[in-house]
Design a protein around this motif. Structure first.
Motif, PDB file in Angstrom:
ATOM      1  N   PRO A 137       0.882  -1.286  -0.048  1.00 41.42           N
ATOM      2  CA  PRO A 137      -0.267   0.109  -0.018  1.00 41.42           C
ATOM      3  C   PRO A 137       0.870   1.239   0.061  1.00 41.42           C
ATOM      4  N   ASN A 138       0.275   2.469  -0.573  1.00 41.39           N
ATOM      5  CA  ASN A 138       0.795   3.888  -0.362  1.00 41.39           C
ATOM      6  C   ASN A 138       0.158   4.453   0.792  1.00 41.39           C
ATOM      7  N   VAL A 139       0.571   5.251   1.309  1.00 34.01           N
ATOM      8  CA  VAL A 139       0.199   5.871   2.692  1.00 34.01           C
ATOM      9  C   VAL A 139      -1.333   6.138   2.772  1.00 34.01           C
ATOM     10  N   PRO A 140      -2.079   6.854   1.571  1.00 36.34           N
ATOM     11  CA  PRO A 140      -3.554   6.686   1.608  1.00 36.34           C
ATOM     12  C   PRO A 140      -4.088   5.294   1.856  1.00 36.34           C
ATOM     13  N   GLU A 141      -3.721   4.539   1.066  1.00 38.51           N
ATOM     14  CA  GLU A 141      -4.321   3.002   1.246  1.00 38.51           C
ATOM     15  C   GLU A 141      -4.035   2.415   2.502  1.00 38.51           C
ATOM     16  N   ALA A 142      -2.953   2.630   3.008  1.00 37.57           N
ATOM     17  CA  ALA A 142      -2.369   2.287   4.289  1.00 37.57           C
ATOM     18  C   ALA A 142      -3.411   2.746   5.451  1.00 37.57           C
ATOM     19  N   GLU A 143      -3.664   4.124   5.228  1.00 42.36           N
ATOM     20  CA  GLU A 143      -4.547   4.780   6.365  1.00 42.36           C
ATOM     21  C   GLU A 143      -5.792   4.002   6.417  1.00 42.36           C
ATOM     22  N   VAL A 144      -6.354   3.799   5.079  1.00 40.58           N
ATOM     23  CA  VAL A 144      -7.786   2.967   5.048  1.00 40.58           C
ATOM     24  C   VAL A 144      -7.619   1.610   5.456  1.00 40.58           C
ATOM     25  N   LEU A 145      -6.698   1.054   5.212  1.00 33.91           N
ATOM     26  CA  LEU A 145      -6.810  -0.563   5.482  1.00 33.91           C
ATOM     27  C   LEU A 145      -6.524  -0.782   7.236  1.00 33.91           C
ATOM     28  N   ALA A 146      -5.586   0.260   7.919  1.00 36.89           N
ATOM     29  CA  ALA A 146      -5.156   0.377   9.224  1.00 36.89           C
ATOM     30  C   ALA A 146      -6.040   0.910   9.959  1.00 36.89           C
ATOM     31  N   GLY A 147      -6.852   1.902   9.439  1.00 36.88           N
ATOM     32  CA  GLY A 147      -7.803   2.724  10.178  1.00 36.88           C
ATOM     33  C   GLY A 147      -7.093   3.897  10.943  1.00 36.88           C
ATOM     34  N   ARG A 148      -5.943   4.572  10.428  1.00 33.97           N
ATOM     35  CA  ARG A 148      -5.371   5.538  11.205  1.00 33.97           C
ATOM     36  C   ARG A 148      -4.699   6.191  10.211  1.00 33.97           C
ATOM     37  N   SER A 149      -4.528   7.472  10.700  1.00 39.78           N
ATOM     38  CA  SER A 149      -3.784   8.575   9.911  1.00 39.78           C
ATOM     39  C   SER A 149      -2.311   8.206   9.942  1.00 39.78           C
ATOM     40  N   ILE A 150      -1.478   8.572   8.882  1.00 36.20           N
ATOM     41  CA  ILE A 150       0.093   8.513   8.551  1.00 36.20           C
ATOM     42  C   ILE A 150       0.506   9.733   8.322  1.00 36.20           C
ATOM     43  N   ARG A 151       1.467  10.437   9.214  1.00 45.19           N
ATOM     44  CA  ARG A 151       1.688  11.794   9.022  1.00 45.19           C
ATOM     45  C   ARG A 151       3.432  11.571   9.006  1.00 45.19           C
ATOM     46  N   SER A 152       3.970  10.557   9.809  1.00 39.24           N
ATOM     47  CA  SER A 152       5.297  10.629  10.083  1.00 39.24           C
ATOM     48  C   SER A 152       5.892   9.296   9.882  1.00 39.24           C
ATOM     49  N   LEU A 153       7.143   9.135  10.127  1.00 40.61           N
ATOM     50  CA  LEU A 153       7.819   7.666   9.982  1.00 40.61           C
ATOM     51  C   LEU A 153       7.388   6.587  11.214  1.00 40.61           C
ATOM     52  N   ASP A 154       7.098   7.350  12.374  1.00 42.21           N
ATOM     53  CA  ASP A 154       6.570   6.499  13.537  1.00 42.21           C
ATOM     54  C   ASP A 154       5.124   6.119  13.215  1.00 42.21           C
ATOM     55  N   GLU A 155       4.570   6.819  12.558  1.00 45.14           N
ATOM     56  CA  GLU A 155       3.053   6.412  12.382  1.00 45.14           C
ATOM     57  C   GLU A 155       3.153   5.577  11.135  1.00 45.14           C
ATOM     58  N   MET A 156       4.106   5.613   9.997  1.00 52.96           N
ATOM     59  CA  MET A 156       4.203   4.489   9.319  1.00 52.96           C
ATOM     60  C   MET A 156       4.526   3.261   9.818  1.00 52.96           C
ATOM     61  N   LYS A 157       5.422   3.076  10.754  1.00 52.90           N
ATOM     62  CA  LYS A 157       5.527   1.867  11.405  1.00 52.90           C
ATOM     63  C   LYS A 157       4.361   1.392  12.282  1.00 52.90           C
ATOM     64  N   ALA A 158       3.778   2.221  12.958  1.00 49.13           N
ATOM     65  CA  ALA A 158       2.546   1.858  13.638  1.00 49.13           C
ATOM     66  C   ALA A 158       1.603   1.177  12.720  1.00 49.13           C
ATOM     67  N   ALA A 159       1.397   1.755  11.418  1.00 47.87           N
ATOM     68  CA  ALA A 159       0.349   1.372  10.466  1.00 47.87           C
ATOM     69  C   ALA A 159       0.890   0.000   9.985  1.00 47.87           C
ATOM     70  N   ALA A 160       2.317  -0.154   9.954  1.00 47.40           N
ATOM     71  CA  ALA A 160       2.711  -1.214   9.136  1.00 47.40           C
ATOM     72  C   ALA A 160       2.259  -2.629   9.992  1.00 47.40           C
ATOM     73  N   GLU A 161       2.515  -2.323  11.425  1.00 44.48           N
ATOM     74  CA  GLU A 161       2.180  -3.258  12.569  1.00 44.48           C
ATOM     75  C   GLU A 161       0.731  -3.725  12.322  1.00 44.48           C
ATOM     76  N   GLY A 162      -0.041  -2.646  12.407  1.00 44.56           N
ATOM     77  CA  GLY A 162      -1.571  -2.950  12.284  1.00 44.56           C
ATOM     78  C   GLY A 162      -1.944  -3.785  11.108  1.00 44.56           C
ATOM     79  N   LEU A 163      -1.244  -3.396   9.754  1.00 47.15           N
ATOM     80  CA  LEU A 163      -1.478  -4.357   8.860  1.00 47.15           C
ATOM     81  C   LEU A 163      -0.781  -5.818   8.949  1.00 47.15           C
ATOM     82  N   LEU A 164       0.283  -6.049   9.637  1.00 45.14           N
ATOM     83  CA  LEU A 164       0.770  -7.333   9.679  1.00 45.14           C
ATOM     84  C   LEU A 164      -0.472  -8.334  10.508  1.00 45.14           C
TER      85      LEU A 164
END
Length: 268
Positions: A137-164
């Motif tokens: 996923p790109n960031v907007p797709e990950a936001e939909v799938l993970a159900g959270r906003s992504i604005r930083s590297l830390d938030e990318m990592k948290a979203a990735a954990e949610g997707l796993l």
């Protein structure tokens, strides 16, 4: 020619994304591309001007014919616009549990047109994500799938954990939508997280980058490369194709998919 990739996705009449980009990418990297088309789009660099869905039964027939005769070493999915298509594709992929499967969760075209029905997001998460070898996923797709906003590297990592946690063993979360002069992509697996970063290429010619990268990764997996090797080679191919974009169109122009990168190299 090595590595048979069956791409299940939509067609882009402009040739920059979708099935057309998939075929070009797989061929450029020395693989063999077969396809099952889920939808036809009337599309150019300015956007999507029309969509004609392909009946689910015929999508299934395309998949069955290819697998039965030619075979496949990897699946790659792109535009799966309806619940019925997602359910059908999941049913087919479940028949081949050992096969690599790259899931590109296409939701919105570069020009802003929606390519995934809102009521299909749940099916994508529940049926297809757990079957994937990696989702991209790109960031907007990950936001939909993970159900959270992504604005930083830390938030990318948290979203990735949610997707796993949704069941996929690996997530390549692409950071190109975030601001900054450096683009960071994050590869998360159950063994940890690895970051890949590179200077941003300032250009409007980025149509089809997501399709291209996912197909490049699928080609690598089909050829016996590891996921990390496939990601490294795929990123190198995409960046080279962006730099050499032909400049076509008035909007988001296509990449140069004909650019060559040694398919045998593993040291990107």
């Amino acid at each position: 020619m090595k590595g048979r990739v069956l791409v299940i996705a939509g067609s882009d009449s402009g040739g920059g994304a979708g099935i057309q980009a998939d075929i070009k990418t797989i061929t450029a990297l020395g693989g063999y591309a077969a396809t099952a088309i889920t939808a036809l789009t009337a599309q150019d660099t300015n956007g999507v001007h029309g969509v004609m869905p392909v009946p689910p039964g015929f999508v299934g027939q395309q998949i069955d014919c290819v697998v039965r005769d030619i075979g496949a070493d990897a699946f790659k999915t792109g535009m799966l616009d309806r619940v019925e298509i997602i359910e059908l594709v999941a049913d087919r992929i479940e028949l081949h549990p050992g096969l690599a499967f790259v899931l590109d969760p296409v939701m919105v075209a570069k020009g802003g047109a929606r390519l995934l029905a809102m009521d299909a997001v749940g099916s994508l998460k529940g049926r297809l994500v757990p079957l994937a070898s990696v989702i991209t996923p790109n960031v907007p797709e990950a936001e939909v799938l993970a159900g959270r906003s992504i604005r930083s590297l830390d938030e990318m990592k948290a979203a990735a954990e949610g997707l796993l946690a949704l069941g996929a063993p690996a997530v390549l979360l692409k950071g190109g939508h975030l601001d900054g002069d450096v683009v960071m992509d994050l590869l998360a697996t159950r063994d940890g997280v690895e970051m890949f970063e590179a200077p941003r290429i300032v250009t409007r010619h980025t149509h089809g980058t997501g399709c291209t990268l996912a197909s490049a990764i699928a080609t690598g997996l089909a050829q016996g490369m590891t996921l990390r090797q496939s990601v490294l080679r795929g990123r190198a191919y995409v960046r080279t194709a962006i730099r050499n974009a032909p400049g076509y169109g008035a909007g988001h122009g296509p990449l140069d998919h004909g650019i060559t990168i040694d398919p045998a190299r593993l040291d990107y």
